[in-house]
Write an enzyme that holds these catalytic residues in place. Structure first.
Site, PDB file in Angstrom:
ATOM      1  N   HIS A   1       0.763  -1.194   0.273  1.00  0.00           N
ATOM      2  CA  HIS A   1      -0.095  -0.078   0.126  1.00  0.00           C
ATOM      3  C   HIS A   1       0.850   1.157   0.011  1.00  0.00           C
ATOM      4  CE1 HIS A   1      -3.049  -2.690   2.341  1.00  0.00           C
ATOM      5  NE2 HIS A   1      -3.366  -2.651   1.395  1.00  0.00           N
TER       6      HIS A   1
ATOM      7  N   LYS B   1     -17.759  -6.665   8.101  1.00  0.00           N
ATOM      8  CA  LYS B   1     -16.469  -7.325   8.231  1.00  0.00           C
ATOM      9  C   LYS B   1     -16.154  -7.201   9.784  1.00  0.00           C
ATOM     10  CE  LYS B   1     -13.956  -7.726   3.884  1.00  0.00           C
ATOM     11  NZ  LYS B   1     -12.853  -7.218   3.085  1.00  0.00           N
TER      12      LYS B   1
ATOM     13  N   ARG C   1      -1.850  -5.887  -8.092  1.00  0.00           N
ATOM     14  CA  ARG C   1      -0.644  -6.811  -8.151  1.00  0.00           C
ATOM     15  C   ARG C   1      -0.376  -7.831  -8.993  1.00  0.00           C
ATOM     16  NH1 ARG C   1      -2.852  -8.234  -2.249  1.00  0.00           N
ATOM     17  NH2 ARG C   1      -4.563  -8.419  -3.441  1.00  0.00           N
TER      18      ARG C   1
ATOM     19  N   SER D   1      -2.792  -7.581   3.229  1.00  0.00           N
ATOM     20  CA  SER D   1      -2.827  -7.452   4.615  1.00  0.00           C
ATOM     21  C   SER D   1      -3.210  -9.099   5.157  1.00  0.00           C
ATOM     22  CB  SER D   1      -4.008  -6.787   5.025  1.00  0.00           C
ATOM     23  OG  SER D   1      -3.629  -5.221   4.398  1.00  0.00           O
TER      24      SER D   1
END
Ligand code: PNS
Length: 161
Positions: free
Chosen positions: A17, A41, A90, A129
């Site tokens: 990030h 979440k 990514r 993460s």
């Protein structure tokens, strides 16, 4: 003044990030990093903690602001009068999800909101993460993935060290 929003969960921020943040902040006059407060979440870090971690991790970058948001990204961007979203890509596995989000946001915004993709630097292309949290939960070394103070905070959450 050209402003962009970099939205995400940032639970917690990784070097991947931070790589995108640095590069986007070089291009835009102002970058708003917007932490999603997702009630569906259960994150490891509260939204307040994630905002504070980002503030500490970016304190050397002058043109960055950290905020939190909930609800639709298009509504938040409209409220801020910002028309560019920054996201990192990514690998090809990110592409389908990111393309869908970008197209949906463009449609929902009446073609007023564009998404600009940064290809993640190769050395961080494996990082997420989720992976970092999993490694840390078993006491593994995450020093190459997140700043030292973030690593300590993650270990603290898992009662390690
Ligand atoms: O870091 P993440 O979890 O990959 O970030 C995803 C994020 C926050 C960019 C995305 O879930 C989002 O924008 N959520 C807000 C709700 C929304 O606008 N959903 C519609 C997008 S198609």
């Amino acid at each position: 003044m050209k402003t962009a929003i970099y939205p995400g969960s940032f639970d917690p921020v990784t070097y991947g990030h931070l790589d995108i943040i640095r590069r986007a902040a070089d291009i835009f006059d102002e970058l708003i990093i917007s932490v999603l407060n997702n009630v569906r979440k259960t994150p490891l870090f509260s939204v307040e903690e994630r905002v504070k971690i980002l503030e500490d991790a970016t304190k050397d970058m002058p043109n960055i602001r950290i905020e939190s948001f909930s609800g639709l990204l298009v509504d938040y961007a409209r409220e801020k009068d910002v028309h560019v979203i920054v996201r990192g890509l990514r690998a090809i596995t990110d592409f389908e999800y990111e393309l869908q989000n970008a197209q949906t946001n463009r449609l929902l915004s009446g073609e007023e909101l564009d998404t600009m993709f940064f290809t993640t630097s190769l050395q961080y292309s494996y990082l997420s993460s989720t992976t970092v949290k999993e490694i840390a939960s078993y006491g593994g070394d995450v020093s190459g993935c997140v700043p030292e103070f973030v690593a300590e905070l993650i270990y603290g959450k898992f009662g390690i060290r």
